[in-house]
Design an enzyme around this catalytic site. Structure first.
Site, PDB file in Angstrom:
ATOM      1  CE  LYS A 178      -1.735   2.665   2.929  1.00 25.99           C
ATOM      2  NZ  LYS A 178      -1.555   3.929   1.969  1.00 25.99           N
ATOM      3  CD  GLU A 253      13.220   4.546   8.020  1.00 29.45           C
ATOM      4  OE1 GLU A 253      13.333   5.573   8.881  1.00 29.45           O
ATOM      5  OE2 GLU A 253      12.958   4.631   6.925  1.00 29.45           O
ATOM      6  CB  CYS A 287      13.472   9.478   7.549  1.00 28.51           C
ATOM      7  SG  CYS A 287      14.433   7.909   6.510  1.00 28.51           S
ATOM      8  CD  GLU A 391      10.564  12.814  11.083  1.00 25.73           C
ATOM      9  OE1 GLU A 391      11.802  12.620  10.269  1.00 25.73           O
ATOM     10  OE2 GLU A 391       9.433  12.265  11.244  1.00 25.73           O
TER      11      GLU A 391
END
Length: 493
Positions: A178, A253, A287, A391
């Protein structure tokens, strides 16, 4: 009506054929702000069909030899490479990234992912030990798990999707993938090549839609024993909760708040251009991007002056322009989120050295409604600020001074994340000493984004669970079985 008919309409790919969906959602071109694509809004029904197809394909695919699987993976890599320009154009339009980045990073890496695992499965070994006194031999074998549920993000769409698909099918698993509903086009394009590559029907199934519907249905499905997810820590927490009743294998992750530590003996002629890339490449939507830059006080002023001057040279604009360095952010909502962090920093007393709210942004007429933002550098900010702790995932980085090695290691580790870090110094002993003390799954020294897929990739703390890719081959995507063969000697139990 004419505009609607011009929209690209995607379909799910299940059991080797494209299947329409009963409902669709809009997908936007980030560089213009216009709807240009319709993506299936899949749910339990579509996921159920995809899982059924993957289960049916598993016996045949898992019984194929490593050489047979390798040949198919290599053929798929060749087909993607042949259409590299078409894939790059689609990825740039769908995600907002520059065409240059898509051409040189995203699509070549997707090709390499298949080629790497096509090669690696030909060279696997297993463990064997001998108990000579008992005439006994112990050995292991590795067998595929079954149907792998793969959920990939929007920042590096085909790059990260293939990083999941390639090892999963190389090990003999079948997959239901997906992709992000915001960046589904290149996944759909890849599905068009599967039959030509020789992929049996049902080995790779693609279900498009949101995480709340399609993603959750996949995570909760009892016949999907493995979930690999790349995305936010918050979503990963929900995946962990939903997977727990089924004791699923997980690879997560997640996010990062990555530090760059620059000592006063660093080679700034190499450090500055590399740190610019590590801060602003792909609009900062990686990331592994650097979002906290710690500079030793003796060179702080010089570094900031040169770093800001070079940041201002980065060109923001139409992603299809090969001279542009920074494309559009993924969505209007994400752009506003990133901008809000800069506003918070300013309200806290930090200094915005360049970029958002300081410099003017001139865009071509066709991109006025796009989601663009200038690379932004923030200074004089406290470690406790949200801009130093959370973040941001955009073209924003913070630069602060430090005095001692002990101090900077403590400050670099002072966040909940532990994905990646960079250390800049000409002192080899210090480089290795600091790298060992940093709470990061990956540490680069005097470089950034240099990767060898033979080595593990994974974060510490809130940045992830399970070393990704190569070590998934050894531990997550296969069942490791232990066998004992007893000869003439009798058991001593």
């Amino acid at each position: 009506m004419a505009h609607s008919e011009a929209l690209l309409v995607l379909e799910n790919f299940i059991a080797g054929r494209f299947v329409p969906c009963s409902s669709y959602i809009d997908s936007y071109n980030p560089s213009t702000g216009d709807v240009y694509c319709r993506v299936p809004d899949s749910g339990k029904e579509e996921v159920e069909a995809a899982v059924r197809a993957a289960k049916n394909a598993f016996p045949i695919w898992s019984s194929k030899s490593p050489l047979e699987k390798s040949q198919i993976l290599n053929k798929l890599a060749d087909l993607i490479e042949h259409d590299l320009e078409a894939f790059a154009q689609a990825e740039s339009k769908d995600q907002g990234k520059t065409i240059t980045f898509a051409r040189t990073v995203d699509i070549p890496r997707a090709v390499y992912n298949f080629r790497f695992f096509a090669s690696s499965i030909l060279h696997h070994t297993t463990e064997c030990t001998e108990m000579a006194s008992m005439g006994c031999v112990h050995y292991t074998s590795r067998t595929p798990v079954g149907v792998a549920g793969l959920i990939s993000p929007w920042n590096l769409p085909l790059y990260l999707l293939t990083w999941k698909i390639a090892p999963a099918i190389a090990c003999g698993n079948t997959v239901v993938a997906k992709p992000s509903e915001m960046t589904s086009v290149t996944a759909w394009m890849m599905c068009k090549l599967l039959e030509k590559a020789g992929m049996p029907h049902g080995v790779v199934n693609m279900v498009f839609g949101t995480g709340a519907k399609a993603g959750e249905a996949l995570v909760c499905h009892p016949d999907v024993p493995l979930i690999s997810f790349t995305g936010s820590t918050l979503t990963a927490q929900r995946i962990t909760e939903k997977s727990a009743p089924h004791c699923k294998k997980l690879s997560l992750e997640l996010g990062g708040k990555n530090p760059a530590i620059i000592f006063d003996d660093a080679d700034l002629s190499q450090c500055i251009p590399t740190t610019l890339r590590s801060s602003f490449a792909n609009q900062g939507e990686i990331c592994l991007c650097t979002s906290r830059i710690f500079v030793q006080r003796g060179i702080y002023s010089e570094f900031v002056k040169r770093f800001v001057a070079e940041t201002k040279k980065w060109k923001v604009g139409n992603p299809s322009d090969p001279t542009v360095d920074v494309g559009a952010l993924i969505s209007k909502e994400h752009l506003e989120k990133v901008r809000s962090y800069v506003k918070k920093a300013k309200a806290e007393g930090a200094k915005i050295l360049c970029g958002e709210g300081v410099d003017s942004l001139a865009l071509p007429a066709g991109n006025q409604k796009g989601y663009f933002m200038l690379p932004t550098v923030i200074a004089e900010i406290k470690d406790e600020s949200c801009c130093m702790q959370e973040e941001i995932f955009g073209p924003v980085t913070c630069v602060v001074a430090f005095d001692t090695e002990e101090e900077v290691v403590k400050r670099a580790n002072g966040v909940k994340y532990g994905l990646a870090a960079t250390v800049w110094s000409s002192n080899v002993g210090r480089v290795h000493r600091v790298a060992r003390r940093l709470q990061s799954g990956l540490v680069w020294t005097n470089c950034w984004l240099v990767r060898d897929l033979n080595l593990p990739f994974g974060g510490m703390k809130a940045s992830g669970l399970s070393d990704d890719v190569f070590h998934i081959l050894e531990h997550l995507l296969v069942q490791i079985r232990d066998y004992s063969s007893l000869g003439e000697a009798a058991s001593n139990f």
